[in-house]
Design an enzyme around this catalytic site. Sequence first.
Site, PDB file in Angstrom:
ATOM      1  N   ARG A  18       7.899 -16.404  -3.253  1.00 32.99           N
ATOM      2  CA  ARG A  18       8.730 -16.915  -4.354  1.00 32.99           C
ATOM      3  C   ARG A  18      10.201 -16.572  -4.165  1.00 32.99           C
ATOM      4  NH1 ARG A  18       5.794 -16.276 -10.045  1.00 32.99           N
ATOM      5  NH2 ARG A  18       7.534 -17.637 -10.562  1.00 32.99           N
ATOM      6  N   LYS A  68       7.431  -5.591   7.840  1.00 36.05           N
ATOM      7  CA  LYS A  68       8.447  -4.638   7.363  1.00 36.05           C
ATOM      8  C   LYS A  68       8.639  -3.447   8.312  1.00 36.05           C
ATOM      9  CE  LYS A  68       7.953  -5.806   2.491  1.00 36.05           C
ATOM     10  NZ  LYS A  68       7.825  -5.322   1.119  1.00 36.05           N
ATOM     11  N   GLU A  80      19.774   5.051   4.101  1.00 35.54           N
ATOM     12  CA  GLU A  80      18.976   6.255   3.850  1.00 35.54           C
ATOM     13  C   GLU A  80      17.601   5.881   3.280  1.00 35.54           C
ATOM     14  OE1 GLU A  80      19.660   9.184   4.721  1.00 35.54           O
ATOM     15  OE2 GLU A  80      18.402  10.498   3.505  1.00 35.54           O
ATOM     16  N   ASN A  89      13.097  -4.442   4.268  1.00 33.46           N
ATOM     17  CA  ASN A  89      12.850  -5.782   3.712  1.00 33.46           C
ATOM     18  C   ASN A  89      14.112  -6.643   3.660  1.00 33.46           C
ATOM     19  OD1 ASN A  89      14.256  -4.718   1.527  1.00 33.46           O
ATOM     20  ND2 ASN A  89      12.970  -5.753   0.021  1.00 33.46           N
ATOM     21  N   GLY A 131       2.124   2.091   2.176  1.00 35.38           N
ATOM     22  CA  GLY A 131       3.531   1.734   2.331  1.00 35.38           C
ATOM     23  C   GLY A 131       4.218   1.485   0.989  1.00 35.38           C
ATOM     24  N   ALA A 132       3.494   0.918   0.038  1.00 30.44           N
ATOM     25  CA  ALA A 132       4.098   0.608  -1.266  1.00 30.44           C
ATOM     26  C   ALA A 132       4.540   1.888  -1.969  1.00 30.44           C
ATOM     27  CB  ALA A 132       3.105  -0.167  -2.127  1.00 30.44           C
ATOM     28  N   ARG A 153      -7.292   7.504  -2.967  1.00 30.40           N
ATOM     29  CA  ARG A 153      -8.723   7.529  -2.643  1.00 30.40           C
ATOM     30  C   ARG A 153      -8.970   8.477  -1.459  1.00 30.40           C
ATOM     31  NH1 ARG A 153     -10.963   1.704  -1.255  1.00 30.40           N
ATOM     32  NH2 ARG A 153      -9.451   1.981   0.419  1.00 30.40           N
TER      33      ARG A 153
HETATM   34  P1  ATR Z   1       0.484  -1.018   1.041  1.00 30.15           P
HETATM   35  O1  ATR Z   1       1.441  -1.122   2.191  1.00 30.15           O
HETATM   36  O2  ATR Z   1       0.454  -2.207   0.146  1.00 30.15           O
HETATM   37  O3  ATR Z   1       0.638   0.262   0.284  1.00 30.15           O
HETATM   38  P2  ATR Z   1      -1.757   0.054   2.487  1.00 30.15           P
HETATM   39  O4  ATR Z   1      -0.845   0.892   3.327  1.00 30.15           O
HETATM   40  O5  ATR Z   1      -2.904  -0.650   3.142  1.00 30.15           O
HETATM   41  O6  ATR Z   1      -0.972  -1.060   1.721  1.00 30.15           O
HETATM   42  O7  ATR Z   1      -2.317   0.985   1.317  1.00 30.15           O
HETATM   43  C1  ATR Z   1      -3.220   0.538   0.375  1.00 30.15           C
HETATM   44  C2  ATR Z   1      -3.449   1.646  -0.642  1.00 30.15           C
HETATM   45  O8  ATR Z   1      -4.361   1.173  -1.634  1.00 30.15           O
HETATM   46  C3  ATR Z   1      -4.061   2.900  -0.063  1.00 30.15           C
HETATM   47  O9  ATR Z   1      -3.549   4.002  -0.771  1.00 30.15           O
HETATM   48  C4  ATR Z   1      -5.555   2.696  -0.348  1.00 30.15           C
HETATM   49  O10 ATR Z   1      -6.295   3.879  -0.398  1.00 30.15           O
HETATM   50  P3  ATR Z   1      -6.838   4.577   0.973  1.00 30.15           P
HETATM   51  O11 ATR Z   1      -5.653   5.269   1.594  1.00 30.15           O
HETATM   52  O12 ATR Z   1      -7.886   5.497   0.515  1.00 30.15           O
HETATM   53  O13 ATR Z   1      -7.349   3.436   1.817  1.00 30.15           O
HETATM   54  C5  ATR Z   1      -5.473   2.069  -1.712  1.00 30.15           C
HETATM   55  N1  ATR Z   1      -6.658   1.291  -2.104  1.00 30.15           N
HETATM   56  C6  ATR Z   1      -7.043   0.100  -1.627  1.00 30.15           C
HETATM   57  N2  ATR Z   1      -8.159  -0.337  -2.255  1.00 30.15           N
HETATM   58  C7  ATR Z   1      -8.496   0.633  -3.172  1.00 30.15           C
HETATM   59  C8  ATR Z   1      -9.533   0.786  -4.142  1.00 30.15           C
HETATM   60  N3  ATR Z   1     -10.463  -0.145  -4.296  1.00 30.15           N
HETATM   61  N4  ATR Z   1      -9.536   1.897  -4.908  1.00 30.15           N
HETATM   62  C9  ATR Z   1      -8.592   2.840  -4.750  1.00 30.15           C
HETATM   63  N5  ATR Z   1      -7.565   2.760  -3.849  1.00 30.15           N
HETATM   64  C10 ATR Z   1      -7.522   1.674  -3.076  1.00 30.15           C
END
Ligand code: ATR
Length: 265
Positions: A18, A68, A80, A89, A131-132, A153
Amino acid sequence: MQPSKNFAVIGNPIEHSRSPELHEAFAQKTGISLTYRRRLADIGQFETSINAFFNQNGDGLNVTVPFKEDAFKSCDVLTERAKIAKAVNTLWKEDGKLYGDNTDGQGLVNAIEAMGWSLSHTKILILGAGGATRGVIYPLSQAGAQEIVVANRTHTRATQLVNDLAPHITNHTQLSTLALEKLTGHFDIIINATSASLSGDHFSLPKELTFDHAYEMAYGKPSHFLDEAKKRGVPYADGFGMLVGQAIESFYIWNGIKPNLKDFL
Ligand code: ATR
């Protein structure tokens, strides 16, 4: 009259983005003349694609999934916040050098503040350690958060992230982790930075965990996290404001004018 500037957002996939409509709306509001296109790059072709863009009079690029980190590695000069996020980004050229910034975290800060949720002296819980989350901790700290707790998790990922970021965080913010299965306590703001909503995974929050505001970083998807916030009757928002906020910050870097976020929500 200034010549029209050329911008694009690069990613794979990219057709859902978008960003063009947002930047065109900012341009209209601020009287800047620009074109803003979607640019699809094959995986492994990121560098070739951005070089072609800047060689063809491109002025600035936004970078989205999955590039990214590639963008971070390609830059000659980083801000920084981009260094700390380890992701970029927003790209532009100056004196033949490629500059990179990361506006995602400030976009979240702007979106939260635009709703009147104060960040100063707050206790914030962030769910997720990918990453978020990495991209938002430093800007939230800069905006005055008093305590930021990361729950993930995979707990070791949260502790690694916190250990990695702690040296960059100013003293007024306490950074710590909490096990996801032991969530408890009261927070001013809880932020869902997991990708659970994107994959449609179920998500529940224990009743021992209470909060005053809930922010979901994803947007346009059903969210169990936001369903929980609605059930509890607390103010909530999805990630559209963050998307607008990061776009405004990129627009500002490139054009020197900052549109008002509230005009675009
Ligand atoms: P992003 O760059 O969007 O942060 P990512 O690096 O793949 O994507 O991270 C995804 C995050 O969502 C991780 O913290 C992941 O937890 P894990 O490190 O244990 O994998 C979390 N996540 C994804 N699905 C989940 C779920 N169903 N319940 C809880 N945490 C979840």
